[in-house]
Design an enzyme around this catalytic site. Structure first.
Site, short mmCIF file in Angstrom:
data_model
loop_
_atom_site.label_atom_id
_atom_site.label_comp_id
_atom_site.label_asym_id
_atom_site.label_seq_id
_atom_site.Cartn_x
_atom_site.Cartn_y
_atom_site.Cartn_z
N SER A 148 0.86 -1.20 0.00
CA SER A 148 0.00 0.00 0.00
C SER A 148 0.89 1.24 0.00
O SER A 148 2.08 1.16 0.32
CB SER A 148 -0.86 -0.01 1.27
OG SER A 148 -1.51 1.23 1.45
N TYR A 161 -3.49 -0.73 10.03
CA TYR A 161 -3.31 -0.95 8.59
C TYR A 161 -1.90 -0.50 8.18
O TYR A 161 -1.18 -1.21 7.48
CB TYR A 161 -4.38 -0.16 7.83
CG TYR A 161 -4.39 -0.38 6.34
CD1 TYR A 161 -5.06 -1.47 5.79
CD2 TYR A 161 -3.74 0.49 5.47
CE1 TYR A 161 -5.08 -1.68 4.42
CE2 TYR A 161 -3.76 0.30 4.11
CZ TYR A 161 -4.43 -0.79 3.58
OH TYR A 161 -4.45 -0.99 2.23
#
Ligand code: NAP
Length: 256
Positions: A148, A161
């Site tokens: 990400s 996350y």
């Protein structure tokens, strides 16, 4: 072999986690179009998304039921064994399944932290480890971890996350170091802001949506299909000398 042949995946078997929707479905479709049979590891039985796309490409699709939030190492080993049993091997693993839980940092719960780390990092590592064992025995393979932009940046209201995606890049590098000499390529893709359920809350917030769009040099949110070329490349012989890379597919976000 011509250079275009080097991108073909004919005769290969791929395992994609979270293949039912979003990026995972586009990844499964791309691998199938390039020639691979695909196993999708999903919580729910296939809703027709990935299975339909893979079979439309003329390849076999096999659904594996598994909740990565609750899976033990034995469950994951059983999943890998099932792929090999049903599709005849395992050449490509795409660790795509992931979730995001948003809360202010001072309120962030242990429950959210533990689940996000379990699915996005621990299960991904264990699956990669188990798949790599098989790939080393078979003479090679490709592991692709879906990282990400928050593998590089802190993000807002998503500490678990961010930690999981930083960790996944660390795992990618660590595994690449040990496995490059054994014929297994371990790499990651860092998608930018893509149009999936994962980012629905951001797109629904006019202020965040405008701020994100303003910062993307390409000027638009990424469509899942825009990830497909990078996945096929890293899954193919064209990437045989690529180890430990983190490839951004982000409309230029990280370039700014
Ligand atoms: P999505 O549409 O929310 O899909 C997430 C997928 O992960 C679903 O297939 C989901 O399965 C699966 N999953 C979640 N928890 C699971 C669990 N406990 N066990 C098994 N599968 C589970 O999100 P997406 O955007 O496609 O995300 C795919 C990956 O890309 C994730 O790792 C995400 O972090 C990463 N990513 C996305 C973006 C973006 O902008 N969208 C950007 C960077 C990275 P179910 O269908 O069963 O829920």
């Amino acid at each position: 072999m011509t250079i275009l042949d080097a991108f073909r995946l004919d005769g290969k078997v791929a395992l994609v986690t979270g293949a039912n929707r979003g990026l995972g479905r586009a990844i499964a479709a791309a691998l199938a179009e390039a020639g691979a049979d695909v196993a999708g590891l999903n919580r729910s039985s296939d809703n027709g998304g990935a299975a339909a796309l893979v079979t439309a490409a003329g390849r076999r699709y096999h659904h594996i039921a598994c909740d990565l939030g609750a899976a033990t190492r034995a469950d994951l080993k059983a999943a890998i064994d099932e792929v090999i049993d049903q599709l005849g091997g395992l050449d490509i693993l795409v660790n795509n399944a992931g979730l995001i839980r948003r809360a202010d940092i001072l309120d962030y719960s242990d429950e959210d932290w533990n689940l996000v780390i379990q699915v996005n990092l621990t299960a991904a590592f264990q699956l990669a480890q188990l798949a790599a064992g098989r790939m080393v025995e078979a003479g090679g393979g490709k592991i692709i971890n879906i990282a990400s932009l928050l593998s590089f940046q802190g993000g807002i209201r998503v500490p678990a996350y961010t930690a999981s995606k930083h960790g996944l890049v660390g795992v990618t590098l660590a595994m690449a170091n040990e496995l490059a000499g054994k014929g297994v390529n371990v790499n990651a893709i860092a998608p930018g802001y893509m149009v999936t359920d994962n980012t629905a809350a951001l797109r629904a917030d006019p202020k965040r949506n405008a701020a994100i769009l303003e910062r993307i040099p390409a000027g638009h949110w990424g469509e899942p299909e825009e990830l497909q070329g990078a996945v096929v490349f890293l899954a193919s012989d064209a990437a045989n000398y690529v180890h430990g890379a983190v490839l951004p597919v982000d409309g230029g976000w990280l370039a700014r």
